[in-house]
Design a protein around this motif. Structure first.
Motif, mmCIF file in Angstrom:
data_model
loop_
_atom_site.group_PDB
_atom_site.id
_atom_site.type_symbol
_atom_site.label_atom_id
_atom_site.label_comp_id
_atom_site.label_asym_id
_atom_site.label_seq_id
_atom_site.Cartn_x
_atom_site.Cartn_y
_atom_site.Cartn_z
ATOM 1 N N LEU A 64 0.832 -1.194 0.000
ATOM 2 C CA LEU A 64 0.000 0.000 0.000
ATOM 3 C C LEU A 64 0.873 1.253 0.000
ATOM 4 O O LEU A 64 0.632 2.202 -0.758
ATOM 5 C CB LEU A 64 -0.928 -0.019 1.215
ATOM 6 C CG LEU A 64 -2.065 1.007 1.236
ATOM 7 C CD1 LEU A 64 -3.282 0.419 1.936
ATOM 8 C CD2 LEU A 64 -1.643 2.287 1.938
ATOM 9 N N ALA A 65 1.912 1.248 0.859
ATOM 10 C CA ALA A 65 2.835 2.381 0.880
ATOM 11 C C ALA A 65 3.582 2.500 -0.447
ATOM 12 O O ALA A 65 3.809 3.611 -0.956
ATOM 13 C CB ALA A 65 3.829 2.208 2.032
ATOM 14 N N LEU A 66 3.950 1.352 -1.028
ATOM 15 C CA LEU A 66 4.652 1.364 -2.312
ATOM 16 C C LEU A 66 3.766 1.931 -3.422
ATOM 17 O O LEU A 66 4.243 2.698 -4.269
ATOM 18 C CB LEU A 66 5.093 -0.056 -2.671
ATOM 19 C CG LEU A 66 5.757 -0.242 -4.036
ATOM 20 C CD1 LEU A 66 7.013 0.607 -4.148
ATOM 21 C CD2 LEU A 66 6.079 -1.716 -4.281
ATOM 22 N N SER A 67 2.493 1.568 -3.437
ATOM 23 C CA SER A 67 1.593 2.091 -4.471
ATOM 24 C C SER A 67 1.446 3.602 -4.357
ATOM 25 O O SER A 67 1.397 4.315 -5.368
ATOM 26 C CB SER A 67 0.223 1.415 -4.363
ATOM 27 O OG SER A 67 -0.446 1.794 -3.183
ATOM 28 N N LYS A 68 1.392 4.076 -3.124
ATOM 29 C CA LYS A 68 1.297 5.521 -2.901
ATOM 30 C C LYS A 68 2.573 6.231 -3.354
ATOM 31 O O LYS A 68 2.521 7.265 -4.042
ATOM 32 C CB LYS A 68 1.036 5.772 -1.420
ATOM 33 C CG LYS A 68 0.983 7.227 -1.016
ATOM 34 C CD LYS A 68 0.696 7.301 0.474
ATOM 35 C CE LYS A 68 1.140 8.629 1.032
ATOM 36 N NZ LYS A 68 0.971 8.680 2.492
ATOM 37 N N LYS A 220 11.502 6.054 3.900
ATOM 38 C CA LYS A 220 10.186 6.519 3.440
ATOM 39 C C LYS A 220 9.180 5.384 3.441
ATOM 40 O O LYS A 220 8.026 5.552 3.850
ATOM 41 C CB LYS A 220 10.304 7.074 2.007
ATOM 42 C CG LYS A 220 11.132 8.325 1.875
ATOM 43 C CD LYS A 220 11.048 8.789 0.428
ATOM 44 C CE LYS A 220 12.387 9.407 0.029
ATOM 45 N NZ LYS A 220 12.382 9.744 -1.406
ATOM 46 N N LEU A 221 9.620 4.241 2.969
ATOM 47 C CA LEU A 221 8.737 3.081 2.889
ATOM 48 C C LEU A 221 8.234 2.670 4.271
ATOM 49 O O LEU A 221 7.032 2.491 4.488
ATOM 50 C CB LEU A 221 9.461 1.917 2.219
ATOM 51 C CG LEU A 221 8.706 0.593 2.139
ATOM 52 C CD1 LEU A 221 7.545 0.699 1.153
ATOM 53 C CD2 LEU A 221 9.645 -0.544 1.745
ATOM 54 N N LEU A 222 9.142 2.525 5.202
ATOM 55 C CA LEU A 222 8.771 2.058 6.535
ATOM 56 C C LEU A 222 7.960 3.093 7.296
ATOM 57 O O LEU A 222 7.059 2.755 8.072
ATOM 58 C CB LEU A 222 10.028 1.685 7.325
ATOM 59 C CG LEU A 222 10.800 0.473 6.789
ATOM 60 C CD1 LEU A 222 12.082 0.260 7.567
ATOM 61 C CD2 LEU A 222 9.932 -0.792 6.835
ATOM 62 N N ARG A 223 8.260 4.373 7.078
ATOM 63 C CA ARG A 223 7.494 5.420 7.753
ATOM 64 C C ARG A 223 6.032 5.406 7.325
ATOM 65 O O ARG A 223 5.128 5.615 8.134
ATOM 66 C CB ARG A 223 8.110 6.793 7.456
ATOM 67 C CG ARG A 223 7.423 7.932 8.214
ATOM 68 C CD ARG A 223 8.171 9.249 8.108
ATOM 69 N NE ARG A 223 8.296 9.691 6.721
ATOM 70 C CZ ARG A 223 9.450 9.817 6.075
ATOM 71 N NH1 ARG A 223 10.584 9.517 6.693
ATOM 72 N NH2 ARG A 223 9.488 10.234 4.829
ATOM 73 N N SER A 224 5.789 5.134 6.053
ATOM 74 C CA SER A 224 4.420 5.091 5.558
ATOM 75 C C SER A 224 3.759 3.742 5.824
ATOM 76 O O SER A 224 2.564 3.673 6.114
ATOM 77 C CB SER A 224 4.415 5.387 4.051
ATOM 78 O OG SER A 224 3.113 5.319 3.526
ATOM 79 N N ALA A 225 4.533 2.660 5.734
ATOM 80 C CA ALA A 225 3.956 1.313 5.830
ATOM 81 C C ALA A 225 3.682 0.868 7.258
ATOM 82 O O ALA A 225 2.745 0.104 7.503
ATOM 83 C CB ALA A 225 4.889 0.311 5.161
ATOM 84 N N THR A 226 4.486 1.330 8.216
ATOM 85 C CA THR A 226 4.377 0.822 9.588
ATOM 86 C C THR A 226 3.001 1.038 10.209
ATOM 87 O O THR A 226 2.394 0.089 10.716
ATOM 88 C CB THR A 226 5.472 1.437 10.473
ATOM 89 O OG1 THR A 226 6.754 1.096 9.940
ATOM 90 C CG2 THR A 226 5.356 0.926 11.900
ATOM 91 N N PRO A 227 2.452 2.276 10.200
ATOM 92 C CA PRO A 227 1.120 2.428 10.803
ATOM 93 C C PRO A 227 0.029 1.677 10.050
ATOM 94 O O PRO A 227 -0.905 1.150 10.669
ATOM 95 C CB PRO A 227 0.885 3.949 10.763
ATOM 96 C CG PRO A 227 1.831 4.474 9.742
ATOM 97 C CD PRO A 227 3.012 3.565 9.769
ATOM 98 N N SER A 372 -1.675 10.947 4.005
ATOM 99 C CA SER A 372 -0.488 10.774 4.863
ATOM 100 C C SER A 372 -0.822 10.910 6.345
ATOM 101 O O SER A 372 -0.071 11.508 7.123
ATOM 102 C CB SER A 372 0.596 11.799 4.474
ATOM 103 O OG SER A 372 0.995 11.617 3.135
ATOM 104 N N MET A 373 -1.942 10.321 6.751
ATOM 105 C CA MET A 373 -2.354 10.319 8.155
ATOM 106 C C MET A 373 -2.503 8.880 8.653
ATOM 107 O O MET A 373 -3.407 8.543 9.409
ATOM 108 C CB MET A 373 -3.663 11.093 8.315
ATOM 109 C CG MET A 373 -3.586 12.536 7.861
ATOM 110 S SD MET A 373 -5.160 13.414 8.000
ATOM 111 C CE MET A 373 -5.311 13.589 9.786
ATOM 112 N N GLU A 374 -1.581 8.019 8.221
ATOM 113 C CA GLU A 374 -1.661 6.602 8.558
ATOM 114 C C GLU A 374 -1.576 6.356 10.063
ATOM 115 O O GLU A 374 -2.248 5.471 10.591
ATOM 116 C CB GLU A 374 -0.540 5.834 7.857
ATOM 117 C CG GLU A 374 -0.552 5.921 6.343
ATOM 118 C CD GLU A 374 0.327 7.036 5.800
ATOM 119 O OE1 GLU A 374 0.691 6.972 4.613
ATOM 120 O OE2 GLU A 374 0.639 7.961 6.575
#
Length: 532
Positions: A64-68, A220-227, A372-374
């Motif tokens: 999901l983070a990768l698609s974004k 960047k990936l982990l910051r978006s994907a983790t939540p 970006s409010m994951e």
């Protein structure tokens, strides 16, 4: 005349594949319920709930983070960054899947003591290859998703479903007498995941995509994907907890272990799949919405952001509310026709309303991810999950399986309301979810009555299938007509074209951390008033 926009075309394409895939999966689940029986279906469902946690860890937040990220890089024509982000996702997901599978192998003996039936662990082991290949599949799927290659994504999932069904019958025919049905079902899913992974990998490289140095993309990936992963894992983690706690509580209330597992299998393995019918459409909208909305936010196109969010919420409520009167009007006959089990229909009657908070939770989480409010979405879900656990622990002995229905509804409703409040504040626009839900609920009442009336007429002299079909068509048509006549659903909005802003004109700006009209202060944006 309003042209059919790219957004709706993509939704239609995904919906077609989703309908085909879900229809096959639904038919296969019905067959499994007949083939395995309520007890083995309950055991298989427990095993799937455990593996579901592993699958969510490797194939939810990361793709999901990768698609974004891909959608954002695509607007900048930055192919190298897309290649690097894809590689980073592949490395992380493969490493994570390998560690998780190793842990299951190491601790298989302690796991046997946790579950009520030792066969559960054997089924879990047969499902582990699906975790590895799902990690590969989801990494490349994320890039294709972000590039809006929806056809190949839908096709790969359709192929996976076909392979799963085909290999189940092959294995059952050749070695079924030596294996339990649950083991055969687990092996067939693992083999199917190999095929879906091969499809997206071959397509990815045939289209000229490459792998790159991933080091600059990990953070960047982990910051978006983790939540996001946190939300999905929390959802999946609840399943094995529920699968253990509810049968245990039912046994303490006086049920036998076999009866408790059978009751759980009916509710989760038979009734719950019917509640996810709207997700075939709502999920299609959510899938298209993430890269589209991410691109519009990056381009600061406020009007398109407002339009897409409003359309998504309206559509999700509309689809869910359209099906509720059908389930409530023919619950007994649906349960008997589909599963030959009246209790499955009874639980459907009690839980039909769950489709609304389930749909709203899906859409609102997707919107928050695109904005970006994951992290805040994760907090909201956690609050709802705590309520679910409390309800199950305190009410199961007295209410039985109904505690699961009440708890799930409370969980989804609380998280959805909190999500919607955040969205309203962020985009500085009214999200009239409550008003639309109330009005559509009023229209659902006559739709329910017409559904029941038409079904009873045809049931007197027609086969059950045609009576159910006729009742469904009449009830759904009544609801749709009422929504259109009273302008609750704006057909023009559903068919409007979400085009990109012209470069010659300065687009309305969306700034961070709040979306607001150019010239307004963030404080003004927080008030939630807008001319939308």
């Amino acid at each position: 005349m309003i042209k059919l926009g790219q957004f709706l075309k993509a939704v239609a394409l995904i919906t077609v594949f989703s309908l085909l895939t879900r229809a096959l999966g639904f038919a296969f689940r019905i067959y499994l319920s007949w083939e395995l029986g309520a007890e083995m279906l309950g055991i298989y469902q427990v095993a799937m709930s455990v593996v579901g946690v592993l699958l969510m860890l490797v194939s939810s937040g990361l793709p999901l983070a990768l698609s974004k990220m891909t959608a954002i890089y695509q607007t900048k024509n930055d192919q190298r960054s897309i290649d690097r982000a894809t590689t980073a996702t592949l490395v992380v997901s493969l490493a994570l899947s390998a560690v998780l599978c190793l842990l299951i192998f190491v601790f298989d003996t302690p796991l046997e003591k946790i579950f009520a039936d030792s066969r559960t662990v054997l089924i879990i082991l047969t499902l582990l290859p699906s975790v590895i290949f799902s990690a590969i599949y989801s990494s490349f799927r994320g890039t294709l998703w972000g590039k809006k290659n929806y056809f190949i994504v839908g096709l790969s999932e359709f192929i996976e479903q076909i392979m799963r069904i085909a290999f189940f019958f092959v294995l059952a025919y050749f070695v079924g007498n030596k294996m339990s049905g649950g083991v055969v079902a687990g092996l067939s899913l693992s083999i199917a995941c190999v095929f879906s992974a091969l499809v997206v990998v071959v397509y990815y490289f045939c289209k000229g995509n490459r792998l790159g140095n991933p080091h600059s993309e990990y953070r960047k990936l982990l910051r978006s994907a983790t939540p996001v992963t946190g939300v999905r894992v929390a959802t999946s983690a609840l399943q094995p907890i529920i699968a253990i706690v509810i049968p245990m509580q039912l046994v303490l209330a006086g049920m036998s272990s076999e009866s408790a597992l059978a009751e759980f299998g009916i509710a989760v393995g038979m009734t719950m799949p019917l509640l996810f019918v709207p997700s075939m459409l709502v999920g299609s909208v959510a899938m298209v919405l993430l890269p589209e909305l991410s691109s519009q936010v990056e381009q600061k196109n406020k009007d398109a952001v407002f339009a897409q969010i409003d359309m998504a919420f309206t559509f999700s409520i509309f689809v869910s509310m359209c099906i509720i009167p059908l389930y409530m009007g023919m619950w007994r006959d649906i349960g008997l026709f589909v599963y030959n089990n009246e209790r499955a229909g009874l639980y459907l009657l009690y839980s039909a309303w769950l489709m609304i908070p389930l749909a709203l939770s899906n859409i609102s989480s997707t919107v928050l991810n695109a904005l970006s409010m994951e992290g805040k979405s994760f907090v909201n879900y956690f609050i709802g999950a705590v309520v679910l656990i409390v309800v199950i622990l305190t009410m199961t002995r007295t209410l039985g399986i109904s505690s699961l229905i009440i708890g799930t509804g409370a969980c989804m409703l609380i998280s959805s309301v909190l999500n919607i409040l955040l969205i309203k504040k962020r985009i500085n626009a009214k999200v009239n979810v409550l008003k639309k839900t109330i009005v559509m609920a009023l229209f659902a009442a006559p739709s329910y009555l017409l559904t029941r009336f038409c079904f009873n007429i045809f049931d007197a002299f027609c086969p059950k299938f045609f009576a159910l079909a006729f009742g469904s068509v009449c009830g759904a048509a009544c609801f749709v007509v009422l929504c259109i006549v009273f302008r609750v659903v704006n057909v023009k909005v559903l068919f409007m074209e979400f085009s990109k802003p012209k470069r010659a004109a300065a687009p309305p700006e969306i700034s961070s951390p709040h979306l607001h009209v150019c010239g307004e202060s963030p404080a003004a944006a927080d008030t939630g008033t807008t001319s939308k």
